[in-house]
Design a protein around this motif. Sequence first.
Motif, PDB file in Angstrom:
ATOM      1  N   GLU A 298       0.846  -1.201   0.000  1.00 32.78           N
ATOM      2  CA  GLU A 298       0.000   0.000   0.000  1.00 32.78           C
ATOM      3  C   GLU A 298       0.877   1.246   0.000  1.00 32.78           C
ATOM      4  OE1 GLU A 298      -2.475  -0.368   3.449  1.00 32.78           O
ATOM      5  OE2 GLU A 298      -3.410  -2.209   2.726  1.00 32.78           O
ATOM      6  N   LYS A 299       0.298   2.367  -0.428  1.00 29.40           N
ATOM      7  CA  LYS A 299       1.041   3.631  -0.490  1.00 29.40           C
ATOM      8  C   LYS A 299       0.935   4.379   0.826  1.00 29.40           C
ATOM      9  CE  LYS A 299       0.721   4.074  -5.452  1.00 29.40           C
ATOM     10  NZ  LYS A 299       0.390   4.914  -6.577  1.00 29.40           N
ATOM     11  N   ASP A 300       1.995   5.125   1.155  1.00 32.87           N
ATOM     12  CA  ASP A 300       1.999   5.929   2.373  1.00 32.87           C
ATOM     13  C   ASP A 300       1.436   7.320   2.093  1.00 32.87           C
ATOM     14  OD1 ASP A 300       4.016   7.345   1.061  1.00 32.87           O
ATOM     15  OD2 ASP A 300       5.626   6.598   2.325  1.00 32.87           O
ATOM     16  N   GLU A 301       1.575   8.235   3.058  1.00 33.64           N
ATOM     17  CA  GLU A 301       1.021   9.587   2.905  1.00 33.64           C
ATOM     18  C   GLU A 301       1.686  10.391   1.787  1.00 33.64           C
ATOM     19  OE1 GLU A 301       4.286   9.564   5.902  1.00 33.64           O
ATOM     20  OE2 GLU A 301       2.449   8.426   5.729  1.00 33.64           O
ATOM     21  N   ASN A 302       2.881   9.990   1.354  1.00 30.90           N
ATOM     22  CA  ASN A 302       3.579  10.653   0.254  1.00 30.90           C
ATOM     23  C   ASN A 302       3.300   9.988  -1.088  1.00 30.90           C
ATOM     24  OD1 ASN A 302       4.857  12.585   1.920  1.00 30.90           O
ATOM     25  ND2 ASN A 302       6.395  11.060   2.493  1.00 30.90           N
ATOM     26  N   ASP A 303       2.346   9.041  -1.115  1.00 26.52           N
ATOM     27  CA  ASP A 303       1.960   8.314  -2.320  1.00 26.52           C
ATOM     28  C   ASP A 303       3.094   7.411  -2.835  1.00 26.52           C
ATOM     29  OD1 ASP A 303      -0.194   7.691  -3.978  1.00 26.52           O
ATOM     30  OD2 ASP A 303       0.573   8.972  -5.591  1.00 26.52           O
TER      31      ASP A 303
ATOM     32  N   THR B 137       9.885   2.484   0.516  1.00 25.69           N
ATOM     33  CA  THR B 137      10.443   3.215   1.650  1.00 25.69           C
ATOM     34  C   THR B 137      11.306   2.298   2.509  1.00 25.69           C
ATOM     35  OG1 THR B 137       8.531   4.681   1.664  1.00 25.69           O
ATOM     36  CG2 THR B 137       9.854   4.621   3.666  1.00 25.69           C
ATOM     37  N   ILE B 138      10.840   1.076   2.741  1.00 22.50           N
ATOM     38  CA  ILE B 138      11.607   0.105   3.525  1.00 22.50           C
ATOM     39  C   ILE B 138      12.946  -0.198   2.849  1.00 22.50           C
ATOM     40  CG2 ILE B 138      11.660  -2.318   4.286  1.00 22.50           C
ATOM     41  CD1 ILE B 138       8.573  -2.066   4.657  1.00 22.50           C
ATOM     42  N   ILE B 139      12.901  -0.458   1.551  1.00 23.53           N
ATOM     43  CA  ILE B 139      14.129  -0.780   0.810  1.00 23.53           C
ATOM     44  C   ILE B 139      15.064   0.417   0.793  1.00 23.53           C
ATOM     45  CG2 ILE B 139      15.075  -1.423  -1.441  1.00 23.53           C
ATOM     46  CD1 ILE B 139      12.415  -2.967  -1.918  1.00 23.53           C
ATOM     47  N   TYR B 140      14.538   1.607   0.491  1.00 25.27           N
ATOM     48  CA  TYR B 140      15.376   2.813   0.420  1.00 25.27           C
ATOM     49  C   TYR B 140      16.034   3.089   1.767  1.00 25.27           C
ATOM     50  CZ  TYR B 140      16.922   7.524  -0.673  1.00 25.27           C
ATOM     51  OH  TYR B 140      17.702   8.642  -0.873  1.00 25.27           O
ATOM     52  N   HIS B 141      15.310   2.879   2.846  1.00 28.16           N
ATOM     53  CA  HIS B 141      15.867   3.087   4.180  1.00 28.16           C
ATOM     54  C   HIS B 141      17.091   2.183   4.390  1.00 28.16           C
ATOM     55  CE1 HIS B 141      15.905   4.044   8.442  1.00 28.16           C
ATOM     56  NE2 HIS B 141      15.995   2.757   8.681  1.00 28.16           N
ATOM     57  N   GLU B 142      17.022   0.962   3.936  1.00 26.12           N
ATOM     58  CA  GLU B 142      18.152   0.034   4.055  1.00 26.12           C
ATOM     59  C   GLU B 142      19.313   0.422   3.137  1.00 26.12           C
ATOM     60  OE1 GLU B 142      18.652  -2.752   6.073  1.00 26.12           O
ATOM     61  OE2 GLU B 142      16.876  -2.011   7.140  1.00 26.12           O
TER      62      GLU B 142
ATOM     63  N   HIS C 133      17.520  11.350   3.088  1.00 23.58           N
ATOM     64  CA  HIS C 133      17.345  10.054   3.741  1.00 23.58           C
ATOM     65  C   HIS C 133      15.903   9.573   3.732  1.00 23.58           C
ATOM     66  CE1 HIS C 133      16.415  12.843   6.971  1.00 23.58           C
ATOM     67  NE2 HIS C 133      15.770  11.865   7.561  1.00 23.58           N
ATOM     68  N   VAL C 134      14.961  10.426   3.341  1.00 25.92           N
ATOM     69  CA  VAL C 134      13.554  10.038   3.279  1.00 25.92           C
ATOM     70  C   VAL C 134      13.109  10.072   1.818  1.00 25.92           C
ATOM     71  CG1 VAL C 134      11.215  10.601   4.026  1.00 25.92           C
ATOM     72  CG2 VAL C 134      13.140  10.979   5.571  1.00 25.92           C
ATOM     73  N   ILE C 135      12.574   8.975   1.332  1.00 22.53           N
ATOM     74  CA  ILE C 135      12.239   8.863  -0.083  1.00 22.53           C
ATOM     75  C   ILE C 135      11.120   9.808  -0.496  1.00 22.53           C
ATOM     76  CG2 ILE C 135      10.584   6.984   0.134  1.00 22.53           C
ATOM     77  CD1 ILE C 135      11.823   5.798  -2.432  1.00 22.53           C
ATOM     78  N   GLY C 136      10.221  10.159   0.387  1.00 24.17           N
ATOM     79  CA  GLY C 136       9.112  11.046   0.046  1.00 24.17           C
ATOM     80  C   GLY C 136       9.508  12.500  -0.104  1.00 24.17           C
ATOM     81  N   SER C 137      10.750  12.854   0.297  1.00 26.87           N
ATOM     82  CA  SER C 137      11.177  14.254   0.235  1.00 26.87           C
ATOM     83  C   SER C 137      12.320  14.441  -0.747  1.00 26.87           C
ATOM     84  CB  SER C 137      11.610  14.728   1.627  1.00 26.87           C
ATOM     85  OG  SER C 137      12.756  14.014   2.051  1.00 26.87           O
ATOM     86  N   MET C 138      12.313  13.698  -1.819  1.00 25.58           N
ATOM     87  CA  MET C 138      13.388  13.771  -2.791  1.00 25.58           C
ATOM     88  C   MET C 138      13.588  15.194  -3.292  1.00 25.58           C
ATOM     89  SD  MET C 138      14.632  10.934  -2.925  1.00 25.58           S
ATOM     90  CE  MET C 138      14.232   9.319  -2.382  1.00 25.58           C
ATOM     91  N   GLY C 139      14.811  15.680  -3.118  1.00 24.77           N
ATOM     92  CA  GLY C 139      15.181  16.980  -3.657  1.00 24.77           C
ATOM     93  C   GLY C 139      14.764  18.154  -2.811  1.00 24.77           C
ATOM     94  N   SER C 140      14.086  17.949  -1.695  1.00 28.55           N
ATOM     95  CA  SER C 140      13.580  19.094  -0.954  1.00 28.55           C
ATOM     96  C   SER C 140      14.601  19.699  -0.013  1.00 28.55           C
ATOM     97  CB  SER C 140      12.342  18.687  -0.156  1.00 28.55           C
ATOM     98  OG  SER C 140      12.695  17.743   0.828  1.00 28.55           O
TER      99      SER C 140
END
Length: 157
Positions: free
Chosen positions: A78-83, A89-94, A113-120
């Motif tokens: 399922e998608k999180d609040e960042n779609d 997110t689990i894989i990227y965190h690792e 370090h957070v996939i939902g905030s790419m480039g911010s």
Amino acid sequence: MNAKIELSSIAMSKNDPKVTKLDKYDIEANIEEIDNGEDQSIFKYGFTALSNPKNVRLAIEGTARIFGDSEERNEILEKDENDVPKILTIIYHELFPTFFLLSKNLNVACPPHVIGSMGSHVDDVVESVSEPEELSPDVSELSSEPPENLDIAQPTV
């Protein structure tokens, strides 16, 4: 639920070694389920971070084995609040420590370090990382004697 993330390919490139300032990273992510068993699912993943301006490319590919019952495994799809699908997110965190090491090897800012905030926040990271100031002690203040109030551990026999 338990996840085992395996790397199969790591690549990095930098076109202009003089450029160290980046505005942001554009992240391409893909995931494909290659096996779905009774107690585990296996996914093939790929992440590519492309810098903007275009100079740096960091790429990691591999497989992720997700262990757990079918309800738990369906939940991470399922998608999180960042779609963003939770599994990405689990894989990227690792994988983030690997992205960090690759970017530092190229002497550039790392992806966020957070996939939902790419480039911010890449600018914030670049500006907060600076050369350490040269510390030049005042030689007249240095003494070869330890301070009087310093407790020094004594060896015991």
